[in-house]
Design an enzyme around this catalytic site. Structure first.
Site, PDB file in Angstrom:
ATOM      1  N   CYS A  64      -9.588 -29.041  -8.194  1.00 50.93           N
ATOM      2  CA  CYS A  64      -9.255 -27.640  -7.902  1.00 50.93           C
ATOM      3  C   CYS A  64      -9.501 -26.850  -9.193  1.00 50.93           C
ATOM      4  CB  CYS A  64      -7.814 -27.516  -7.415  1.00 50.93           C
ATOM      5  SG  CYS A  64      -6.573 -27.982  -8.649  1.00 50.93           S
ATOM      6  N   TYR A  65      -8.854 -25.736  -9.360  1.00 51.59           N
ATOM      7  CA  TYR A  65      -9.050 -24.929 -10.567  1.00 51.59           C
ATOM      8  C   TYR A  65      -8.451 -25.580 -11.812  1.00 51.59           C
ATOM      9  CZ  TYR A  65     -10.535 -21.085  -7.578  1.00 51.59           C
ATOM     10  OH  TYR A  65     -11.204 -20.318  -6.680  1.00 51.59           O
TER      11      TYR A  65
END
Length: 105
Positions: A64-65
């Site tokens: 993810c980020y």
């Protein structure tokens, strides 16, 4: 298996070199700008299709980020029956900083 583990960038590189699958749960625009080479952008919209064609025996790395959202996604995917599921510590931001040569557009 119903659990996942968190791995660092070095462990992720080793698993990828051994054939691990990578799914990136960031939004499509961010994914299209830059992502881990050969990663699949995974969302609620394409999850059923992904599960239908996935190799459940190969390790799966979830990105993810920043490595937070990937943990819940990894837990969900582990419950779907993947043999080995990992969440990438630091997410794509850490990956981009440490492995820019292993990114694609």
């Amino acid at each position: 298996m119903s659990e996942y583990r968190c791995i660092n960038i070095i462990e992720a590189c080793d698993l990828i070199d051994q054939g691990a699958q990578v799914v990136d749960i960031r939004d499509e625009t961010s994914f299209n700008e830059l992502h881990i080479r050969n990663a699949t952008n995974l969302s609620n919209h394409n999850l059923p299709e992904y599960l239908a064609q996935a190799d459940f025996d190969q390790p799966l790395i979830v990105c993810c980020y920043h490595g937070i959202s990937s943990q819940s996604a990894a837990a969900h995917l582990a419950h779907q029956g993947f043999e080995q599921v990992c969440s990438l510590d630091g997410g794509f931001e850490a990956w981009r900083a440490q492995c820019p040569d292993r990114c694609s557009r």
